[in-house]
Design a protein around this motif. Sequence first.
Motif, short mmCIF file in Angstrom:
data_model
loop_
_atom_site.label_atom_id
_atom_site.label_comp_id
_atom_site.label_asym_id
_atom_site.label_seq_id
_atom_site.Cartn_x
_atom_site.Cartn_y
_atom_site.Cartn_z
N THR A 181 0.92 -1.29 0.29
CA THR A 181 -0.16 -0.01 -0.09
C THR A 181 1.03 1.93 -0.15
O THR A 181 2.36 0.85 0.54
CB THR A 181 -0.23 0.03 0.86
N GLY A 182 0.30 2.34 0.15
CA GLY A 182 1.04 3.46 -0.67
C GLY A 182 2.40 3.55 -1.61
O GLY A 182 3.12 4.02 -1.62
N ALA A 183 2.09 2.84 -2.58
CA ALA A 183 2.90 3.11 -3.73
C ALA A 183 2.37 4.76 -3.96
O ALA A 183 4.18 5.47 -4.93
CB ALA A 183 2.38 2.00 -4.68
N GLY A 184 1.67 5.06 -4.37
CA GLY A 184 1.88 6.42 -4.73
C GLY A 184 0.31 7.04 -3.76
O GLY A 184 -0.76 5.90 -2.95
N PRO A 185 -0.29 8.01 -4.30
CA PRO A 185 -2.13 8.78 -3.05
C PRO A 185 -2.52 7.28 -3.45
O PRO A 185 -2.69 7.04 -4.24
CB PRO A 185 -1.73 9.79 -3.42
N HIS A 242 -8.11 2.24 -4.54
CA HIS A 242 -8.08 2.89 -2.63
C HIS A 242 -7.51 2.73 -1.76
O HIS A 242 -7.35 3.88 -0.31
CB HIS A 242 -9.97 2.61 -1.89
N LEU A 243 -6.58 2.13 -1.20
CA LEU A 243 -4.94 1.29 -0.52
C LEU A 243 -3.59 1.97 -0.97
O LEU A 243 -2.55 1.65 -0.67
CB LEU A 243 -4.96 0.07 -0.26
N GLY A 244 -3.99 3.26 -2.10
CA GLY A 244 -2.13 3.42 -2.71
C GLY A 244 -1.86 2.50 -3.16
O GLY A 244 -0.35 2.37 -3.36
N ARG A 245 -2.05 1.55 -3.88
CA ARG A 245 -1.53 0.71 -4.68
C ARG A 245 -1.70 0.83 -6.22
O ARG A 245 -2.80 0.99 -6.40
CB ARG A 245 -1.92 -1.14 -4.04
N ASP A 246 -0.46 0.46 -6.80
CA ASP A 246 -0.82 0.53 -8.94
C ASP A 246 -1.23 0.03 -9.48
O ASP A 246 -0.87 -1.62 -9.12
CB ASP A 246 1.66 0.39 -8.89
N SER A 262 -1.29 8.14 -15.04
CA SER A 262 -0.69 9.11 -14.92
C SER A 262 0.78 8.58 -15.30
O SER A 262 0.73 7.20 -15.46
CB SER A 262 -0.36 10.10 -13.61
N PRO A 263 1.70 9.14 -15.50
CA PRO A 263 3.01 8.27 -16.18
C PRO A 263 3.64 7.99 -15.30
O PRO A 263 4.88 6.51 -15.63
CB PRO A 263 4.07 10.08 -16.48
N ALA A 264 3.30 8.60 -13.71
CA ALA A 264 3.96 7.93 -12.94
C ALA A 264 3.42 6.26 -12.25
O ALA A 264 4.11 5.27 -12.60
CB ALA A 264 3.91 8.50 -11.37
#
Lengths: 554, 297
Positions: B62-66, B81-85, B72-74
């Motif tokens: 979790t939290g790979a990103g917001p 919802h858990l910030g996973r990619d 997005s490019p990233a």
Amino acid sequence: MNVPLLDVQRLSVDFNTRKGVIRAIDSVSLSVAKGETLGIVGESGSGKSVTSYAVMKILDRAGKITSGKIIYGGMALQKIPESDMRDIRGREISMIFQNPRAALNPIRKIGQQVADVLIQHNQATRAEARGKAIEMLQAVKIADAEKRFDAYPFELSGGMCQRVVIAIALACKPQLLIADEPTTGLDVTTQKAVMDLIVELTARFNMSTILITHDLGLAAAYCDRLMVMEKGRVVEQNPSTVLFQSPQKEYTRQLLQATPRRDSNVRDLLPKELLDKTDPLPESSPPGPPLLTVSHLKKSFGKPGSENHHLAVRDLSFSIRQGESLGLVGESGCGKSTTSAMVMRLLDTTEGQIEFLGEDIARIPASQFSSHPLRGKLQMVFQDPTDSLNPRWSAERSIEDPLIHLAKDLGKAERKARVLELASLVGLPHNLLGRYPHQLSGGQKARVGIARAVALNPQLLILDEPTAALDVSVQAVVLNLLEDLKHQLGMSYLFISHDLNVVRLLCDRIIVMQKGQIVEEGNARLIMDQPKTDYTQSLLAAIPHPPTGEISTA
Amino acid sequence: MASSLATPEASTAAPAREGYWQHLRYIMAENPLTGISFAMFIGLIIMALFGPYLVPFDPVATGAGPALMPPSPAHWFGTDHLGRDVFSRVVVATRLDLMISVSAVALSFVFGSVIGSLSGYFGGWTDRIAGRLMDTIMAFPLFVLAMGIVAAAGNSVENIVYATAIINLPFYARMARAEVSIRRNAGFVQAARLSGNSELRVLFGHIFPNTLPPIMVQISLNMGWAILNAAGLSFIGLGVQPPTPEWGIMVAEGANFIISGEWWLVVFPGMALMLAVFTFNLIGDGLRDLVDPQRRT
């Protein structure tokens, strides 16, 4: 000469295939006058069927008419649109196909199928279609036509089905009838009845006919003029008698020669250049002690007493001596195939003994015979060389199969050597051994089947119409091969066929079967020349005989 | 002497056998869709084998990103919802989904075609018993039957495989039965008996290989179906459990967010599922052309 009904000029048809464009017929010209019967004769791949399909414009998608004209009654058929063509098919030109069962819709009543054509071409209203269809069925001599109107194709025999197909083809009184192998697969007596019917009806309606066939004898017996085709080209076109008495082309001569006649021997069938390379027939040695003795053999299907109980073979007794060839002749349904399956131990007997090499093999259940030591001594060559080879196996693997299972003492290298030896024996070039059945020609497949059958040095070989699916020139070669192998390997043959002319070539003695029983038995020549029973006489009379006499070599 | 009768017809025969690659190339060229489906299939295999090493983020971290970021490019497919990619999760899920469907299809192919071949070849009681057994399976709505099996046997990945295999069994059995019974009296089968093959060897050495081309098509169609089935079971909460990345679970989890406009949670795993099914459906015809020697003229 007046204007011909059909005039085909320099017609060429190409097929698009995986290997590029293939020319199926090349500048074929032919004409049919009103009331005339033209025979197109050729072996498989000669383009005889493609010619007729092109005239009817029913080539499949890959085929295309590239040049030439098809003029029918003043109309250029190659130009007119499909919608008009549909009108012409059936009403002006109609066609009879090879397999009558496939040509009829299996779930529609036969009378209805005749009526359909009449309604389609506005020859009858719905109300009167039934009456007219029954008239047609009567015309093709279907007994009790009124009742048969409601029959389905599966309820009729092959010959009856072909009559219905003829009724459909002639329902609208077309001007031209194209019959594509109309009697292939039918018994000789049925063949005669069907051909006589076609000739009678076409004469009555003053129609022209194109008869396409591989059987020169049949063509000669029924056609005014013959056209011989080879590899998409016309070889020769002449009135039947002229063509038979003085064939102009080498190919025609070979074809004539390869057609078995009453008085020819097996070597006579070969073309000259092959004959020169072949040894003369070896002296046949007197037959030895009995090899196979069948006594009181019976086979019934279905439960006794029930409605579908059926006696296929009733009380059959015969014997074959060592080195002897016995012919078993009869029409379809006479029980000859059932008999061969029982002797071959592929089918259990109901009653009776089959004594082979002193042992009663009828006692061994068919399902267990595959591992029996006598299995290798009793082998068979099948009717259809294509169907009898495993499509996923190369020729080599097929020939090797019996060696793997029944000659267990042979090592791998010995097996390979034996396969090569067998291939040489049957005249199969070694470079073909790696090929799959669909990459081999009919004759080559027949050789693979024979090599497999003789791999274990059998003493008795059953030949179940081994050449029925082959062209006459290939049949000639295969029959000679079988005759030579018999002497070389000291085998006995049980030759099963409906064609007396072919059986006579290989067999010393003939048994004629009808309805599961033997009706006549004796020396081959004697049966051919002086048949004792009516049944044998009718079989012999039904064989279309090419005009006899020497073929001139001029 | 007999060899002097050597085939006059020899010259007319087909040229020697083509190479396998040539044949493959021909099939691709003949039907471009087959080529596309093979390419997509290879893509799927690569994702399944190397997916975990290729992806930019840990699929379960979790939290790979917001949380709930749009693509997005990233994060190519956005984040959940858990910030996973989502991209990493979609790629990594390929292995599990393919594994379930491949093993399920393999199981039903092996058992189904053995049952079907035996009943087609021997007929009689073998046929009657096997036939009624298959009818019993077919009598249930298949997805409900699979649900029931997983619920009864326990909630695990193996049981999803078994359930999927069982519901597919009848299709293979019926097909194998039909294909075997039309060939059981063919000439080459009689010839095999004469060559000393035992009944079982006739069946599995001679007849069965000839039934493979149509069964191949069935396998490939069935693969897509099995993937859907596995995803469906996960979707309703059976089998694979979160947080394991799996297309069905991802669609289920994302479904809640469609209303609020976070479409990427559902669309990308759904697309992956669709493409996988599509690939297997297309590849069927190509496979048949490959395994049928008669097409290899």
